[in-house]
Scaffold this active site. Structure first.
Site, PDB file in Angstrom:
ATOM      1  N   GLY A  51     126.443 104.641  78.985  1.00 54.38           N
ATOM      2  CA  GLY A  51     126.287 103.200  79.202  1.00 54.38           C
ATOM      3  C   GLY A  51     127.402 102.489  79.943  1.00 54.38           C
ATOM      4  O   GLY A  51     127.156 101.568  80.707  1.00 54.38           O
ATOM      5  N   ASP A 106     130.246  99.581  76.965  1.00 53.92           N
ATOM      6  CA  ASP A 106     129.294  98.660  77.587  1.00 53.92           C
ATOM      7  C   ASP A 106     128.924  97.564  76.590  1.00 53.92           C
ATOM      8  O   ASP A 106     128.889  96.394  76.914  1.00 53.92           O
ATOM      9  CB  ASP A 106     128.027  99.399  78.056  1.00 53.92           C
ATOM     10  CG  ASP A 106     127.481 100.377  77.013  1.00 53.92           C
ATOM     11  OD1 ASP A 106     128.091 100.532  75.937  1.00 53.92           O
ATOM     12  OD2 ASP A 106     126.427 100.974  77.272  1.00 53.92           O
ATOM     13  N   ASP A 109     127.517  97.154  69.166  1.00 53.01           N
ATOM     14  CA  ASP A 109     126.377  96.694  68.369  1.00 53.01           C
ATOM     15  C   ASP A 109     126.803  96.773  66.896  1.00 53.01           C
ATOM     16  O   ASP A 109     127.526  95.900  66.419  1.00 53.01           O
ATOM     17  CB  ASP A 109     125.201  97.621  68.717  1.00 53.01           C
ATOM     18  CG  ASP A 109     123.877  97.202  68.129  1.00 53.01           C
ATOM     19  OD1 ASP A 109     123.873  96.439  67.159  1.00 53.01           O
ATOM     20  OD2 ASP A 109     122.825  97.638  68.623  1.00 53.01           O
ATOM     21  N   PHE A 158     117.766  93.346  71.890  1.00 49.81           N
ATOM     22  CA  PHE A 158     117.869  94.569  72.679  1.00 49.81           C
ATOM     23  C   PHE A 158     117.856  94.249  74.167  1.00 49.81           C
ATOM     24  O   PHE A 158     116.967  93.555  74.655  1.00 49.81           O
ATOM     25  CB  PHE A 158     116.738  95.541  72.345  1.00 49.81           C
ATOM     26  CG  PHE A 158     116.917  96.869  73.011  1.00 49.81           C
ATOM     27  CD1 PHE A 158     117.849  97.779  72.532  1.00 49.81           C
ATOM     28  CD2 PHE A 158     116.180  97.200  74.136  1.00 49.81           C
ATOM     29  CE1 PHE A 158     118.049  98.998  73.165  1.00 49.81           C
ATOM     30  CE2 PHE A 158     116.375  98.427  74.780  1.00 49.81           C
ATOM     31  CZ  PHE A 158     117.305  99.325  74.293  1.00 49.81           C
ATOM     32  N   ILE A 159     118.857  94.746  74.873  1.00 47.30           N
ATOM     33  CA  ILE A 159     118.965  94.460  76.304  1.00 47.30           C
ATOM     34  C   ILE A 159     119.061  95.749  77.127  1.00 47.30           C
ATOM     35  O   ILE A 159     119.416  96.798  76.590  1.00 47.30           O
ATOM     36  CB  ILE A 159     120.184  93.558  76.601  1.00 47.30           C
ATOM     37  CG1 ILE A 159     121.460  94.201  76.033  1.00 47.30           C
ATOM     38  CG2 ILE A 159     120.001  92.162  76.031  1.00 47.30           C
ATOM     39  CD1 ILE A 159     122.699  93.622  76.598  1.00 47.30           C
ATOM     40  N   ARG A 171     119.103 101.695  83.613  1.00 48.11           N
ATOM     41  CA  ARG A 171     120.558 101.689  83.857  1.00 48.11           C
ATOM     42  C   ARG A 171     120.908 101.198  85.254  1.00 48.11           C
ATOM     43  O   ARG A 171     121.971 100.640  85.477  1.00 48.11           O
ATOM     44  CB  ARG A 171     121.143 103.097  83.691  1.00 48.11           C
ATOM     45  CG  ARG A 171     121.057 103.652  82.288  1.00 48.11           C
ATOM     46  CD  ARG A 171     121.969 104.877  82.157  1.00 48.11           C
ATOM     47  NE  ARG A 171     121.687 105.683  80.996  1.00 48.11           N
ATOM     48  CZ  ARG A 171     122.140 105.458  79.762  1.00 48.11           C
ATOM     49  NH1 ARG A 171     122.888 104.398  79.534  1.00 48.11           N
ATOM     50  NH2 ARG A 171     121.843 106.251  78.766  1.00 48.11           N
TER      51      ARG A 171
HETATM   52  P1  IMP Z   1     126.668 100.950  67.896  1.00 48.01           P
HETATM   53  O1  IMP Z   1     127.200 102.290  67.477  1.00 48.01           O
HETATM   54  O2  IMP Z   1     125.545 100.471  67.027  1.00 48.01           O
HETATM   55  O3  IMP Z   1     127.736  99.894  68.055  1.00 48.01           O
HETATM   56  O4  IMP Z   1     125.966 101.160  69.295  1.00 48.01           O
HETATM   57  C1  IMP Z   1     126.701 101.284  70.419  1.00 48.01           C
HETATM   58  C2  IMP Z   1     125.978 101.969  71.547  1.00 48.01           C
HETATM   59  O5  IMP Z   1     124.550 101.829  71.453  1.00 48.01           O
HETATM   60  C3  IMP Z   1     126.379 101.304  72.830  1.00 48.01           C
HETATM   61  O6  IMP Z   1     127.487 101.943  73.396  1.00 48.01           O
HETATM   62  C4  IMP Z   1     125.139 101.413  73.680  1.00 48.01           C
HETATM   63  O7  IMP Z   1     125.179 102.603  74.426  1.00 48.01           O
HETATM   64  C5  IMP Z   1     124.018 101.437  72.683  1.00 48.01           C
HETATM   65  N1  IMP Z   1     123.398 100.075  72.553  1.00 48.01           N
HETATM   66  C6  IMP Z   1     123.698  99.129  71.629  1.00 48.01           C
HETATM   67  N2  IMP Z   1     122.977  98.023  71.810  1.00 48.01           N
HETATM   68  C7  IMP Z   1     122.182  98.267  72.882  1.00 48.01           C
HETATM   69  C8  IMP Z   1     121.190  97.470  73.589  1.00 48.01           C
HETATM   70  O8  IMP Z   1     120.892  96.307  73.277  1.00 48.01           O
HETATM   71  N3  IMP Z   1     120.602  98.086  74.657  1.00 48.01           N
HETATM   72  C9  IMP Z   1     120.893  99.353  75.053  1.00 48.01           C
HETATM   73  N4  IMP Z   1     121.821 100.117  74.440  1.00 48.01           N
HETATM   74  C10 IMP Z   1     122.453  99.582  73.362  1.00 48.01           C
HETATM   75 MG    MG Z   2     127.524 103.256  74.889  1.00 49.25          MG
END
Ligand code: IMP
Ligand code: MG
Length: 183
Positions: A51, A106, A109, A158-159, A171
């Site tokens: 990402g 990127d 979340d 979600f984006i 991407r």
């Molecule tokens: P986390 O471990 O839940 O913080 O997720 C982090 C990873 O999930 C990010 O580095 C992104 O690659 C992916 N991600 C989180 N939110 C989104 C979204 O809204 N769209 C696409 N990928 C996401």
């Molecule tokens: Mg990522």
């Protein structure tokens, strides 16, 4: 180039959310802070694939101090919600010891990915670790690691686009799109 207001990826529809110029302004902000904070240092940027590749490239072009880059990979995402399991880490190395590290994400979340990354990075004895993320979903974040450089806080939606994907697609979009309420 004509901006697309709507895109369809696989089975889902997305609407324009952040235009490229706006994204660039967030990147400029982050780059300016890094240029100031790391003056007289040589930080090692560690972007998280896949990402963060686009953000990392555009950010690095705006970093005017000496810096190095080394990519890592660790993905946790499948579909439009976190799977809850974080896979293994590839590419982390001994080049980290004694260095000022900036982890480049990127989007943050839940913070699960970041937590794993932070813990793994620390094992290599860096001098310091800072976190830079283009986007941040504060409502979803469940961890305590401070985010040092945030391009923009967004709501818990979600984006896709600008490096971010929905099951592999999206991407390459230069703008960022949000999942449509009325699918
Ligand atoms: P986390 O471990 O839940 O913080 O997720 C982090 C990873 O999930 C990010 O580095 C992104 O690659 C992916 N991600 C989180 N939110 C989104 C979204 O809204 N769209 C696409 N990928 C996401
Ligand atoms: Mg990522």
């Amino acid at each position: 180039m004509q901006i697309r207001n709507k895109v369809k990826l696989h089975d889902l529809n997305f609407e324009l959310y952040l235009k490229e110029e706006e994204i660039v302004s967030y990147i400029d902000k982050v780059a300016n802070q890094i240029n100031k904070d790391f003056k007289d240092k040589i930080p090692l940027l560690i972007p998280v694939l896949n990402g963060a590749f686009m953000f990392a490239a555009d950010l690095m072009k705006r970093i005017t101090i000496d810096c190095e880059i080394s990519f890592t990979k660790l993905s946790s995402y499948s579909g439009t919600s976190t799977t809850g399991t974080v896979k293994t880490l590839i590419g982390m190395g001994n080049d980290i010891e004694g260095r000022d590290i900036i982890i480049i994400e990127d989007i943050v979340d839940t913070g699960k990915t970041l937590e794993k990354l932070y813990t793994e990075t620390r094992k290599f004895n860096p001098k310091s670790i800072r976190i830079a993320t283009l986007l941040y979903k504060p409502e979803a974040y469940h961890h305590k690691i401070p985010l040092d450089y945030v391009g923009k806080e967004i709501s818990n939606k979600f984006i896709v686009g600008y490096g971010l994907d929905y099951d592999g697609l999206g991407r390459n979009l230069p703008n960022i799109y949000v999942l449509s309420e009325n699918k």
